[in-house]
Scaffold this active site. Structure first.
Site, PDB file in Angstrom:
ATOM      1  N   ASN A 103     -16.882  10.739  22.863  1.00 24.42           N
ATOM      2  CA  ASN A 103     -16.199   9.447  22.963  1.00 24.42           C
ATOM      3  C   ASN A 103     -17.131   8.350  23.495  1.00 24.42           C
ATOM      4  O   ASN A 103     -17.267   7.288  22.889  1.00 24.42           O
ATOM      5  CB  ASN A 103     -14.973   9.562  23.873  1.00 24.42           C
ATOM      6  N   SER A 128     -23.561   2.865  35.978  1.00 27.16           N
ATOM      7  CA  SER A 128     -23.049   3.352  37.255  1.00 27.16           C
ATOM      8  C   SER A 128     -24.183   3.768  38.183  1.00 27.16           C
ATOM      9  O   SER A 128     -25.247   4.218  37.726  1.00 27.16           O
ATOM     10  CB  SER A 128     -22.166   4.558  36.956  1.00 27.16           C
ATOM     11  N   TYR A 153     -19.998  12.869  32.564  1.00 25.72           N
ATOM     12  CA  TYR A 153     -19.677  11.433  32.608  1.00 25.72           C
ATOM     13  C   TYR A 153     -20.903  10.652  33.089  1.00 25.72           C
ATOM     14  O   TYR A 153     -21.353   9.707  32.464  1.00 25.72           O
ATOM     15  CB  TYR A 153     -18.478  11.177  33.545  1.00 25.72           C
ATOM     16  N   LYS A 157     -23.924   8.133  31.170  1.00 17.57           N
ATOM     17  CA  LYS A 157     -24.358   6.769  31.526  1.00 17.57           C
ATOM     18  C   LYS A 157     -25.882   6.684  31.452  1.00 17.57           C
ATOM     19  O   LYS A 157     -26.439   5.701  30.971  1.00 17.57           O
ATOM     20  CB  LYS A 157     -23.896   6.406  32.943  1.00 17.57           C
ATOM     21  N   ASN A 203     -10.314   8.962  42.522  1.00 23.91           N
ATOM     22  CA  ASN A 203     -11.079   8.106  43.429  1.00 23.91           C
ATOM     23  C   ASN A 203     -10.321   7.853  44.730  1.00 23.91           C
ATOM     24  O   ASN A 203      -9.099   7.949  44.781  1.00 23.91           O
ATOM     25  CB  ASN A 203     -11.414   6.766  42.745  1.00 23.91           C
ATOM     26  N   LEU A 204     -11.104   7.539  45.738  1.00 23.42           N
ATOM     27  CA  LEU A 204     -10.543   7.446  47.086  1.00 23.42           C
ATOM     28  C   LEU A 204      -9.426   6.406  47.229  1.00 23.42           C
ATOM     29  O   LEU A 204      -8.331   6.720  47.685  1.00 23.42           O
ATOM     30  CB  LEU A 204     -11.680   7.158  48.082  1.00 23.42           C
ATOM     31  N   PHE A 222     -12.809  14.928  51.725  1.00 26.06           N
ATOM     32  CA  PHE A 222     -13.693  15.998  51.265  1.00 26.06           C
ATOM     33  C   PHE A 222     -14.941  16.136  52.136  1.00 26.06           C
ATOM     34  O   PHE A 222     -16.021  15.699  51.769  1.00 26.06           O
ATOM     35  CB  PHE A 222     -14.106  15.760  49.801  1.00 26.06           C
ATOM     36  N   ARG A 235     -20.348   5.183  50.994  1.00 32.02           N
ATOM     37  CA  ARG A 235     -20.421   4.540  49.682  1.00 32.02           C
ATOM     38  C   ARG A 235     -20.489   3.028  49.869  1.00 32.02           C
ATOM     39  O   ARG A 235     -20.160   2.505  50.927  1.00 32.02           O
ATOM     40  CB  ARG A 235     -19.177   4.863  48.826  1.00 32.02           C
ATOM     41  N   ARG A 299     -16.492  18.090  48.255  1.00 39.34           N
ATOM     42  CA  ARG A 299     -16.219  18.107  46.809  1.00 39.34           C
ATOM     43  C   ARG A 299     -17.536  18.333  46.073  1.00 39.34           C
ATOM     44  O   ARG A 299     -18.544  17.685  46.390  1.00 39.34           O
ATOM     45  CB  ARG A 299     -15.587  16.769  46.401  1.00 39.34           C
TER      46      ARG A 299
HETATM   47  N1  UFG Z   1     -12.903  11.159  48.569  1.00 39.31           N
HETATM   48  C1  UFG Z   1     -12.094  11.901  49.425  1.00 39.31           C
HETATM   49  N2  UFG Z   1     -10.855  12.243  48.973  1.00 39.31           N
HETATM   50  C2  UFG Z   1     -10.382  11.884  47.734  1.00 39.31           C
HETATM   51  C3  UFG Z   1     -11.238  11.140  46.891  1.00 39.31           C
HETATM   52  C4  UFG Z   1     -12.483  10.800  47.343  1.00 39.31           C
HETATM   53  O1  UFG Z   1     -12.481  12.247  50.538  1.00 39.31           O
HETATM   54  O2  UFG Z   1      -9.254  12.255  47.397  1.00 39.31           O
HETATM   55  C5  UFG Z   1     -14.246  10.779  49.043  1.00 39.31           C
HETATM   56  C6  UFG Z   1     -15.357  11.372  48.209  1.00 39.31           C
HETATM   57  O3  UFG Z   1     -15.713  12.633  48.716  1.00 39.31           O
HETATM   58  C7  UFG Z   1     -16.472  10.333  48.372  1.00 39.31           C
HETATM   59  C8  UFG Z   1     -15.703   9.009  48.558  1.00 39.31           C
HETATM   60  O4  UFG Z   1     -14.379   9.379  48.902  1.00 39.31           O
HETATM   61  O5  UFG Z   1     -17.165  10.599  49.536  1.00 39.31           O
HETATM   62  C9  UFG Z   1     -15.680   8.180  47.296  1.00 39.31           C
HETATM   63  O6  UFG Z   1     -15.202   8.981  46.235  1.00 39.31           O
HETATM   64  P1  UFG Z   1     -14.741   8.351  44.836  1.00 39.31           P
HETATM   65  O7  UFG Z   1     -14.240   9.472  43.999  1.00 39.31           O
HETATM   66  O8  UFG Z   1     -13.823   7.211  45.073  1.00 39.31           O
HETATM   67  O9  UFG Z   1     -16.078   7.740  44.264  1.00 39.31           O
HETATM   68  P2  UFG Z   1     -17.466   8.461  43.911  1.00 39.31           P
HETATM   69  O10 UFG Z   1     -18.484   7.838  44.810  1.00 39.31           O
HETATM   70  O11 UFG Z   1     -17.378   9.918  43.927  1.00 39.31           O
HETATM   71  O12 UFG Z   1     -17.614   8.048  42.387  1.00 39.31           O
HETATM   72  C10 UFG Z   1     -17.792   6.735  42.025  1.00 39.31           C
HETATM   73  C11 UFG Z   1     -17.173   6.463  40.663  1.00 39.31           C
HETATM   74  C12 UFG Z   1     -17.887   7.176  39.568  1.00 39.31           C
HETATM   75  C13 UFG Z   1     -19.352   6.960  39.647  1.00 39.31           C
HETATM   76  C14 UFG Z   1     -19.860   7.251  41.033  1.00 39.31           C
HETATM   77  C15 UFG Z   1     -21.288   6.857  41.202  1.00 39.31           C
HETATM   78  O13 UFG Z   1     -15.823   6.838  40.648  1.00 39.31           O
HETATM   79  O14 UFG Z   1     -17.426   6.658  38.334  1.00 39.31           O
HETATM   80  O15 UFG Z   1     -19.125   6.493  41.998  1.00 39.31           O
HETATM   81  O16 UFG Z   1     -21.737   7.160  42.427  1.00 39.31           O
HETATM   82  F1  UFG Z   1     -20.002   7.754  38.774  1.00 39.31           F
END
Ligand code: UFG
Length: 342
Positions: A103, A128, A153, A157, A203-204, A222, A235, A299
């Site tokens: 996709n 990203s 994913y 990118k 996402n968080l 996580f 982040r 995670r």
């Molecule tokens: N987190 C939790 N609990 C949750 C969800 C997330 O503790 O239920 C934590 C994660 O462990 C991480 C932080 O929150 O430490 C941010 O997590 P996100 O899933 O919100 O974001 P990510 O940094 O994992 O991912 C984001 C985008 C992706 C991209 C990535 C690049 O969602 O599309 O950043 O770093 F690829």
């Protein structure tokens, strides 16, 4: 007077809809291409309510070359394409790699093929921070070597950026800017558009807002054993409206012929590292709502810390993030409340 037609693929989605609003506010005529696989058509009416202008809408699966060619031909008077159309669930991409590569990369290739065929000069790609992997040094600048991402994913990118770089090497009369987003959150101040996760959010922040709204019972944090001030990962959260504005700046750089190279990349972040616990604590402070959370295991694929240097964007695009974490959380919460009629 219109500044010309811009095609926004995935324009009904989260970042696409906010960018459409900013483009319209800056006098561009927007055509949205979207297959509505992860977005809703009512967003078009919401864009109209915010801007007073209804963008043209084409429902199309751009991963299909025939469908893609048809719509690009119809709108070949556009001068630019902004490409948001993609599947975006990191975890799902690990389970379904072919679906993701097919996709996201077919959509990209069909779009640049049409770009070439119909001579649509400018292309902006939504990339990203995931292309940096797990960096040893912070903040991250665009000079850092990109790495293979953990998920299909994220790796998609990186591959997409390489395809675009090759395309622009071969065809010097086209221009591309890849924008590497850090962690976009927040929503439009009107509360009319925002993130609409499909099913349980990954996402968080959408997870936090859904917990506060009573849709979800408990947030899992996580891991709290990272080497950070409170043990939770860092982040660089950026307001989606700031991010959207950066797309207009990137477009203007291309239109004004200000690019140093016909392929450029920019980080889009605030430069500020924020932990998961900072997000939860700020949310509770801003909204007066308690979040029911539990610390669990790390995670898979998560990195300890990611935050951007946005100096290049500041210097070349004349863009800098303006909105605070408080603004991001307030607008996300307003959006959640208005969407759920709380
Ligand atoms: N987190 C939790 N609990 C949750 C969800 C997330 O503790 O239920 C934590 C994660 O462990 C991480 C932080 O929150 O430490 C941010 O997590 P996100 O899933 O919100 O974001 P990510 O940094 O994992 O991912 C984001 C985008 C992706 C991209 C990535 C690049 O969602 O599309 O950043 O770093 F690829």
């Amino acid at each position: 007077m219109s500044r010309g037609k811009v095609i926004v693929t995935g324009g009904c989605g989260y970042i696409g809809s906010h960018t459409t609003v900013e483009l319209i506010n800056n006098e561009f005529e927007v055509v949205i291409f979207d297959d509505l696989s992860n977005s809703k058509e009512f967003i078009i009416d919401r864009i109209y309510q915010i801007t007073g202008v209804k963008p043209i809408f084409e429902k199309v699966d751009l991963s299909n070359p025939i469908e893609a060619d048809m719509v690009y031909k119809k709108h070949s008077d556009a001068h630019s394409i902004i490409n948001f159309a993609a599947f975006k669930a990191v975890g799902e991409s690990v389970e379904k790699p072919i679906m993701y590569y097919k996709n996201n990369l077919y959509t990209l290739i069909n779009s640049i093929e049409a770009q070439k065929k119909y001579e649509i000069k400018n292309f902006i790609f939504s990339s990203s921070a995931t292309v940096y992997g797990n960096p040893d040094i912070l903040p991250i600048t665009e000079k850092f070597q990109t790495k293979r991402a953990f998920s299909p994913y994220g790796n998609g990118k990186k591959i997409a950026e390489e395809i675009l770089e090759d395309f622009n090497k071969a065809f010097s009369n086209f221009k591309t800017i890849s924008l590497r987003y850090f962690n976009p959150i927040g929503a439009h101040e009107s509360g009319l558009i925002g993130e609409l996760p499909n099913g349980v959010p990954n996402n968080l922040l959408p997870y936090v807002t859904q917990c506060a709204a009573g849709v979800l019972k408990e947030l899992q944090v996580f891991g709290d054993d990272y080497n950070t001030k409170d043990g939770t990962p860092i982040r660089d959260y950026i307001h989606v409206v700031d991010l959207a504005k950066a797309h207009v700046k990137a477009l203007e750089r291309m239109i004004l012929d200000n690019m140093e190279d016909n392929y450029e990349v920019y980080n889009l972040g605030t430069g500020k590292g924020v932990t998961v616990m900072d997000v939860i604590n700020t949310f509770e402070m801003v909204t007066n709502k308690k979040i029911n959370y539990k610390i669990t295991h790390r995670r898979k694929g998560d990195v300890q810390a990611l935050y951007a240097s946005s100096e290049k964007a500041k210097n070349n695009l004349d863009w800098e993030a303006q909105l605070s974490l408080k603004d991001m959380i307030e607008t996300s919460w307003n959006w959640e409340k208005s969407y759920r009629c709380i």
